[in-house]
Design an enzyme around this catalytic site. Structure first.
Site, mmCIF file in Angstrom:
data_model
loop_
_atom_site.group_PDB
_atom_site.id
_atom_site.type_symbol
_atom_site.label_atom_id
_atom_site.label_comp_id
_atom_site.label_asym_id
_atom_site.label_seq_id
_atom_site.Cartn_x
_atom_site.Cartn_y
_atom_site.Cartn_z
ATOM 1 N N TYR A 90 5.130 -18.463 -7.692
ATOM 2 C CA TYR A 90 4.892 -19.265 -8.890
ATOM 3 C C TYR A 90 5.871 -20.451 -8.923
ATOM 4 O O TYR A 90 6.683 -20.628 -8.017
ATOM 5 C CB TYR A 90 4.945 -18.366 -10.133
ATOM 6 C CG TYR A 90 3.865 -17.301 -10.071
ATOM 7 C CD1 TYR A 90 2.524 -17.664 -9.928
ATOM 8 C CD2 TYR A 90 4.174 -15.941 -10.074
ATOM 9 C CE1 TYR A 90 1.517 -16.708 -9.818
ATOM 10 C CE2 TYR A 90 3.166 -14.977 -9.961
ATOM 11 C CZ TYR A 90 1.846 -15.369 -9.828
ATOM 12 O OH TYR A 90 0.856 -14.419 -9.703
ATOM 13 N N CYS A 105 1.476 -7.846 -15.337
ATOM 14 C CA CYS A 105 0.417 -8.676 -15.931
ATOM 15 C C CYS A 105 -0.747 -7.809 -16.365
ATOM 16 O O CYS A 105 -1.238 -6.995 -15.588
ATOM 17 C CB CYS A 105 -0.129 -9.653 -14.893
ATOM 18 S SG CYS A 105 0.801 -11.138 -14.737
ATOM 19 N N GLY A 111 6.901 -0.044 -11.355
ATOM 20 C CA GLY A 111 5.678 -0.728 -11.764
ATOM 21 C C GLY A 111 4.492 0.210 -11.815
ATOM 22 O O GLY A 111 4.191 0.823 -12.838
ATOM 23 N N ARG A 112 3.810 0.343 -10.670
ATOM 24 C CA ARG A 112 2.565 1.118 -10.668
ATOM 25 C C ARG A 112 2.771 2.559 -11.089
ATOM 26 O O ARG A 112 1.932 3.136 -11.798
ATOM 27 C CB ARG A 112 1.918 1.033 -9.278
ATOM 28 C CG ARG A 112 1.296 -0.325 -9.033
ATOM 29 C CD ARG A 112 1.054 -0.603 -7.584
ATOM 30 N NE ARG A 112 2.298 -0.784 -6.829
ATOM 31 C CZ ARG A 112 2.358 -1.208 -5.581
ATOM 32 N NH1 ARG A 112 1.262 -1.501 -4.929
ATOM 33 N NH2 ARG A 112 3.524 -1.351 -4.973
ATOM 34 N N ALA A 157 4.679 -11.289 -16.969
ATOM 35 C CA ALA A 157 4.806 -12.740 -16.788
ATOM 36 C C ALA A 157 4.087 -13.426 -17.942
ATOM 37 O O ALA A 157 2.878 -13.284 -18.107
ATOM 38 C CB ALA A 157 4.182 -13.152 -15.467
#
Ligand SMILES: Cc1cc2nc3c(=O)[nH]c(=O)nc-3n(C[C@H](O)[C@H](O)[C@H](O)COP(=O)(O)O)c2cc1C
Length: 386
Positions: free
Chosen positions: A185, A26, A327-328, A58
Site C-alpha cells: 500500500y 479487513c 489473524g486467521r 486497515a
C-alpha cells in the site's frame, strides 16, 4: 512457571494485559467507509476474546485511499460516528484496549473485496471505482489502475488526511494507532525501490524513499495524545529481486523509533508481482522481528501462521518478539486467548455471562469427550486426555 505470552506489556501509557494481539483484518463490510452491524459483532466478539489488544482493520484515511469500495474509512463524520458508537458499546462490557490501523491503499486501491476477486482485480467506475494515486505512475500489473503520481500538493494533502484520521481516531476512543506501511500500500510503495521511481527528494536512495512515510509517522505522532502509543506495520522483505530487504527494515525501524513510534511489526510482500516466496510455515517471519528488535532496539510484534499457543509462548519467552499478532486463527476461534491461557497453565476468567462456558461446567463433557477434567479455581479449567 508463569507464561511469557500472558505477561503484561506497557506501550507508552497503555498497559496490555498480555501479548496476544488481534491482527488487523479487513472485513470489506463498510458502506462509504462507515462501519456496519458486521463490525459491531466483529469487534464485540474480539472484545471478549481475552487478547491483550485488538487492532481494527486497515482503515482508509480518504475515500481514494480505500482498497475496495467496501473498505472501512475514517474520513467523514459518519465514519467517525459509527466507530464511536461501537467503542461506546464495547466499553460497557470490555476493557480490552482497541487500536485502529490507518492506511492508504495507494496504487492498490479501487480493487475488489477478497471474495469478489474472481471478477478481476480492478473495480470499474460503473461499479464505484475511482482513480488511484501512488509515488509513481505505474500500475501494479495489467488489469490494475495506473496511479496518478502524487505531487507536492498531493503529498501535503495525504499527510493532512492521516492527521485528520488520527484526530478522529482519538475522538472515537481508540487507545492506539497502527500505521500501515506494508503489503504494497501507499507508504510501502514509497519505501520500495520497485515502486518508487521519483526524481525528487521523496525517491532515490532508502533515505529519500523513507522520507514521506517518516513524515506521515511524525505527523500522526504529533497529532495523537502523548500518552497513546503508535506502531507501524513495516516490510521485512519484498520477496522480489531488487526489492526491500531485512537490512532496510532495520534502518526504517530505527528512524521510526527515533520519532516516537512505540513498536513495529515486520510483515512482508505484495508490493509487486513476481514474488519468490521462501518456504512458508508457522512463524516464517519471526526472524524479521528478531533481527529488527536486536539491531534497531525497538519493541516488535511478529505475525504469520502462529496458531499454537506453545509456539507463541516460545517466541516471546526466547525474546525473538515482544508480542504475537494472530489473524486467521482468531477469526476461526475468537476465544483463542482463553484456550491458549488454559494450555499454558494460566488462569483465565470469562466474562460473567459466559462464566459457565468452562468445560468443567458442562454436564456430561467428560463422558462425551473421553477426558478427565482438572478444574482450576474459576477460569477455563484444564482438560487432559486419558
Ligand atoms: C481476511 C484478512 C484480512 C486482512 N486484513 C489486513 C489488514 O487490514 N491489515 C493488515 O496489515 N493485514 C491484514 N491481513 C494480514 C493479517 O493481519 C496477518 O498479517 C496475516 O493474515 C498473517 O497472520 P495469520 O497467519 O495469523 O493469519 C489480513 C489477512 C486476512 C486473512
Amino acid at each position: 512457571m508463569p507464561s511469557h505470552l500472558f505477561a503484561p506489556i506497557n506501550l507508552r501509557g497503555l498497559e496490555l494485559k498480555n501479548r496476544v494481539i488481534i491482527s488487523p483484518l479487513c472485513q470489506f463490510s463498510a458502506l462509504d467507509g462507515t462501519a456496519s452491524p458486521w463490525h459491531k459483532q466483529h469487534v464485540g466478539s474480539f472484545a471478549i476474546s481475552g487478547a491483550g489488544l485488538c487492532i481494527l482493520e486497515a482503515t482508509a484515511v480518504s475515500a481514494v485511499g480505500r482498497i475496495s469500495p467496501q473498505c472501512l474509512g475514517l474520513y467523514s463524520d459518519a465514519n467517525e460516528a459509527a466507530l464511536t458508537a461501537i467503542i461506546r458499546d464495547v466499553r460497557t462490557y470490555s476493557d480490552m484496549p482497541l487500536g485502529i490501523q490507518l492506511s492508504h491503499a495507494g496504487r492498490k486501491g479501487s480493487t475488489r473485496a477478497s471474495w469478489e476477486l474472481h471478477k478481476g482485480h480492478g473495480v470499474p467506475d460503473s461499479e464505484g471505482g475511482w482513480d488511484v494515486e501512488g509515488p509513481s505512475a505505474e500500475a501494479f500489473t495489467e488489469g490494475w489502475r495506473r496511479p496518478l503520481a502524487l505531487d507536492d500538493a498531493g503529498l501535503a494533502r495525504v499527510k493532512r488526511e492521516f492527521v485528520d484520521a488520527t484526530r478522529r481516531a482519538d475522538r472515537c476512543g481508540f487507545d492506539m494507532i497502527e500505521i500501515h506501511a506494508a503489503h504494497g500500500y501507499l507508504l510501502h510503495e514509497f519505501c520500495s525501490p520497485l515502486t518508487n521511481h521519483r526524481n525528487d527528494g521523496y525517491g532515490g536512495d532508502l533515505a529519500g524513499r523513507m522520507r514521506f512515510p517518516l513524515e506521515v509517522a511524525r505527523a500522526v505522532r504529533d497529532a495523537f495524545p502523548k500518552h497513546k502509543p503508535i506502531g507501524v506495520r513495516i516490510t521485512g522483505e519484498d520477496f522480489v529481486d531488487g526489492g526491500l530487504n531485512l537490512d532496510d527494515a532495520v534502518v526504517f525501524a530505527r528512524a521510526l523509533k527515533e520519532i516516537g513510534v512505540d513498536y513495529v511489526t515486520p510483515s512482508a510482500g505484495n508490493v509487486a508481482p513476481g514474488m519468490k516466496l521462501p518456504k512458508i510455515g508457522p512463524g516464517y517471519m519471526v526472524h524479521f522481528a528478531e533481527k529488527v528488535k536486536r539491531e534497531a532496539a525497538v519493541t516488535t510484534m511478529t505475525v504469520g501462521m502462529i496458531y499454537e499457543p506453545r509456539f507463541a509462548e516460545e517466541i516471546v519467552a526466547s525474546g525473538k518478539a515482544d508480542m504475537i499478532a494472530i489473524g486467521r486463527a482468531i477469526m476461526d476461534d475468537p476465544r483463542w486467548p482463553w484456550h491458549a491461557a488454559t494450555a499454558l497453565g494460566e488462569r483465565f476468567v470469562a466474562p460473567n455471562p459466559y462464566a459457565r462456558s468452562a468445560p468443567q461446567h458442562w454436564p456430561g463433557y467428560a463422558a462425551v469427550h473421553g477426558v478427565t477434567l482438572k478444574t482450576g479455581e474459576g477460569g477455563m479449567g484444564h482438560a487432559t486426555r486419558e
